[in-house]
Design a protein around this motif. Structure first.
Motif, mmCIF file in Angstrom:
data_model
loop_
_atom_site.group_PDB
_atom_site.id
_atom_site.type_symbol
_atom_site.label_atom_id
_atom_site.label_comp_id
_atom_site.label_asym_id
_atom_site.label_seq_id
_atom_site.Cartn_x
_atom_site.Cartn_y
_atom_site.Cartn_z
ATOM 1 N N VAL A 16 -4.640 10.969 5.329
ATOM 2 C CA VAL A 16 -4.960 11.126 3.912
ATOM 3 C C VAL A 16 -5.958 10.049 3.500
ATOM 4 C CG1 VAL A 16 -4.038 11.218 1.569
ATOM 5 C CG2 VAL A 16 -2.648 12.049 3.500
ATOM 6 N N GLY A 17 -7.159 10.475 3.115
ATOM 7 C CA GLY A 17 -8.180 9.538 2.669
ATOM 8 C C GLY A 17 -8.402 9.612 1.178
ATOM 9 N N GLY A 18 -9.246 8.715 0.680
ATOM 10 C CA GLY A 18 -9.517 8.709 -0.743
ATOM 11 C C GLY A 18 -10.251 9.945 -1.214
ATOM 12 N N THR A 19 -11.095 10.520 -0.362
ATOM 13 C CA THR A 19 -11.862 11.707 -0.755
ATOM 14 C C THR A 19 -11.574 12.923 0.112
ATOM 15 O OG1 THR A 19 -13.730 11.020 0.641
ATOM 16 C CG2 THR A 19 -13.748 10.314 -1.665
ATOM 17 N N VAL A 79 -1.441 7.205 5.346
ATOM 18 C CA VAL A 79 -1.906 7.134 3.958
ATOM 19 C C VAL A 79 -2.434 5.732 3.661
ATOM 20 C CG1 VAL A 79 -0.257 8.894 3.218
ATOM 21 C CG2 VAL A 79 0.373 6.490 3.056
ATOM 22 N N PRO A 80 -3.357 5.636 2.688
ATOM 23 C CA PRO A 80 -3.870 4.316 2.313
ATOM 24 C C PRO A 80 -2.931 3.589 1.363
ATOM 25 C CG PRO A 80 -4.920 6.016 0.994
ATOM 26 C CD PRO A 80 -4.014 6.730 1.963
ATOM 27 N N GLY A 81 -3.181 2.296 1.211
ATOM 28 C CA GLY A 81 -2.416 1.511 0.240
ATOM 29 C C GLY A 81 -1.207 0.844 0.849
ATOM 30 N N ILE A 82 -0.197 0.638 0.035
ATOM 31 C CA ILE A 82 1.031 -0.024 0.469
ATOM 32 C C ILE A 82 2.033 1.045 0.885
ATOM 33 C CG2 ILE A 82 2.915 -1.559 -0.204
ATOM 34 C CD1 ILE A 82 0.985 -2.766 -2.285
ATOM 35 N N VAL A 83 2.566 0.898 2.094
ATOM 36 C CA VAL A 83 3.447 1.907 2.676
ATOM 37 C C VAL A 83 4.758 1.257 3.088
ATOM 38 C CG1 VAL A 83 3.726 3.556 4.570
ATOM 39 C CG2 VAL A 83 1.475 3.236 3.513
ATOM 40 N N ASP A 84 5.868 1.898 2.756
ATOM 41 C CA ASP A 84 7.184 1.479 3.239
ATOM 42 C C ASP A 84 7.611 2.501 4.289
ATOM 43 O OD1 ASP A 84 9.868 0.934 3.721
ATOM 44 O OD2 ASP A 84 10.282 0.363 1.639
ATOM 45 N N GLY A 85 7.338 2.184 5.555
ATOM 46 C CA GLY A 85 7.651 3.112 6.624
ATOM 47 C C GLY A 85 9.134 3.358 6.790
ATOM 48 N N ALA A 86 9.957 2.355 6.487
ATOM 49 C CA ALA A 86 11.403 2.488 6.660
ATOM 50 C C ALA A 86 11.992 3.541 5.727
ATOM 51 C CB ALA A 86 12.088 1.137 6.435
ATOM 52 N N GLY A 88 9.973 5.738 4.089
ATOM 53 C CA GLY A 88 9.073 6.887 4.029
ATOM 54 C C GLY A 88 8.390 7.043 2.690
ATOM 55 N N THR A 89 8.105 5.904 2.029
ATOM 56 C CA THR A 89 7.539 5.936 0.683
ATOM 57 C C THR A 89 6.102 5.435 0.672
ATOM 58 O OG1 THR A 89 9.741 5.491 -0.231
ATOM 59 C CG2 THR A 89 7.852 5.122 -1.687
ATOM 60 N N ALA A 90 5.207 6.207 0.034
ATOM 61 C CA ALA A 90 3.864 5.714 -0.274
ATOM 62 C C ALA A 90 3.989 4.904 -1.564
ATOM 63 C CB ALA A 90 2.905 6.888 -0.453
ATOM 64 N N VAL A 91 4.100 3.595 -1.405
ATOM 65 C CA VAL A 91 4.474 2.727 -2.529
ATOM 66 C C VAL A 91 3.369 2.646 -3.573
ATOM 67 C CG1 VAL A 91 5.137 0.378 -3.189
ATOM 68 C CG2 VAL A 91 6.003 1.375 -1.059
ATOM 69 N N TYR A 92 2.131 2.439 -3.110
ATOM 70 C CA TYR A 92 1.031 2.278 -4.068
ATOM 71 C C TYR A 92 -0.286 2.572 -3.382
ATOM 72 C CZ TYR A 92 -2.386 0.117 -7.181
ATOM 73 O OH TYR A 92 -3.476 -0.107 -7.979
ATOM 74 N N SER A 93 -1.119 3.362 -4.042
ATOM 75 C CA SER A 93 -2.497 3.586 -3.588
ATOM 76 C C SER A 93 -3.384 3.673 -4.807
ATOM 77 C CB SER A 93 -2.615 4.864 -2.774
ATOM 78 O OG SER A 93 -3.982 5.135 -2.481
ATOM 79 N N PRO A 115 11.483 16.086 11.669
ATOM 80 C CA PRO A 115 11.348 14.642 11.450
ATOM 81 C C PRO A 115 9.914 14.303 11.050
ATOM 82 C CG PRO A 115 12.382 15.119 13.568
ATOM 83 C CD PRO A 115 11.850 16.412 13.062
ATOM 84 N N VAL A 116 9.758 13.354 10.129
ATOM 85 C CA VAL A 116 8.436 12.963 9.645
ATOM 86 C C VAL A 116 8.303 11.443 9.715
ATOM 87 C CG1 VAL A 116 6.861 12.917 7.678
ATOM 88 C CG2 VAL A 116 8.248 14.962 8.108
ATOM 89 N N ALA A 117 7.177 10.979 10.244
ATOM 90 C CA ALA A 117 6.858 9.551 10.293
ATOM 91 C C ALA A 117 5.725 9.274 9.314
ATOM 92 C CB ALA A 117 6.444 9.147 11.702
ATOM 93 N N LEU A 118 5.815 8.168 8.589
ATOM 94 C CA LEU A 118 4.805 7.770 7.610
ATOM 95 C C LEU A 118 4.234 6.422 8.010
ATOM 96 C CD1 LEU A 118 3.488 8.268 4.750
ATOM 97 C CD2 LEU A 118 5.384 6.923 3.822
ATOM 98 N N GLY A 119 2.899 6.296 7.979
ATOM 99 C CA GLY A 119 2.273 5.038 8.354
ATOM 100 C C GLY A 119 1.065 4.710 7.492
#
Length: 318
Positions: A16-19, A79-86, A88-93, A115-119
């Motif tokens: 996932v990018g900005g554009t 995903v960009p920004g701050i990620v909580d992999g534990a 699975g939350t995109a904290v801030y972008s 199953p889904v992994a977030l990074g």
């Protein structure tokens, strides 16, 4: 659900990018089986971007079922920004307007419970470069992406270190010019203000008088012998070397992998960068400095690796 590891097993991977959104099916051999792209759609707001990601993932799932006659075994998303992999939350972008998006759970639901992994996007790209790209087989590496900003990934024995709070590798915010201009992070003189592709583009635009000038144009002008471009390039390379020597001092990597838009200049960037790094070190070992090998496929490949790693961890825990 019992993971399959036959030749038809695949995972859904998204970058996932900005554009723009990139998506792929990644096979058990860690190869790209199918690729697709679409705009992020951020002009329609944060919720629309989330829905675009989810619907794009569903389309890839459908493509996989049509091609292989089976559901994906997992999914990975970068995903960009701050990620909580534990969690699975995109904290801030800032680019996407996201705050505390439970993206892992949303994707798992849309994809039928896989199953889904977030990074983090740069760390995920660094994972791919370190494991199957320019750093393959290297025990310690540092990947740095020179794009709109500058970020890095610290590689250790085939994995990328996220840090205690998901912030490891943010080398773009090393201070290289104390008392310099204020960065978006609130500090002054940060590396990405001087050596990112965006920064070089701005500096070259000011030097040549063309407001549409880019870092790629600066590189071409350097190669053509333009002294104005040479001065802009020298300042950027010097700042980049300053920041990288700080990172080298802290991390002692065996290989330094340089990627992102600015790295597309190839040896026009890397040759003077190697020289500048050597000139600045004292006791430190200079790592081998190489270009990234995977290009803009690194994010999808890395997301696929996260998904396969997730499956391997599940199997190991059985």
């Amino acid at each position: 659900m019992t993971p399959r590891h036959d030749e038809t097993a695949y995972v859904v991977a998204l970058d996932v990018g900005g554009t723009g959104l990139k998506a792929a099916l990644v096979g058990a051999g860690r190869t790209l089986l199918h690729q697709a792209r679409r705009p992020t759609g951020r002009e329609d707001g944060p919720a629309a971007v989330v829905e675009n990601v989810l619907s794009f993932a569903a389309e890839l799932r459908e493509a996989g079922v049509a091609r292989y006659g089976a559901e994906p075994v997992a999914a990975g998303v970068a995903v960009p920004g701050i990620v909580d992999g534990a969690t699975g939350t995109a904290v801030y972008s800032a680019n996407l307007g996201w705050r505390d998006v439970p993206l892992r759970d949303l994707l798992a639901e849309r994809l039928g419970g896989v199953p889904v992994a977030l990074g983090h996007d740069v760390r995920t790209g660094g994972l791919a470069e370190g494991r199957i790209g320019a750093g393959a087989g290297v025990d310690r590496f540092l990947f740095t992406a020179l794009g709109t900003g500058i970020a890095g990934a610290v590689g250790i024995d085939g994995r990328v270190e996220p840090g205690a709070h998901g912030g490891a590798g943010e080398i773009g915010h090393i201070t290289v010019r104390p008392g310099g201009p204020e960065c978006g992070c609130g500090r002054r003189g940060c590396l990405e203000l001087f050596a990112s592709a965006a920064a070089v583009g701005r500096a070259w635009a000011g030097a040549c008088g063309d407001p549409e000038a880019t870092a790629a144009g600066a590189a071409r002008a350097v190669e053509a012998g333009d002294p104005r471009a040479a001065a802009v390039w020298h300042d950027a390379v010097d700042a980049l070397a300053e920041g990288l020597v700080t990172a080298i001092t802290l991390l002692d990597p065996r290989v330094l992998i340089v990627g992102g838009g600015l790295a597309e200049a190839g040896e026009t960037l890397l040759a003077p960068l190697r020289e500048a790094v050597r000139a600045k070190v004292t006791f430190q070992h200079v790592p081998t400095i190489v270009p990234a090998a995977l290009g803009d496929a690194a994010g999808c490949l890395g997301a696929g690796l996260l998904a396969w790693d997730l499956l391997s961890a599940e199997v190991a825990s059985l």
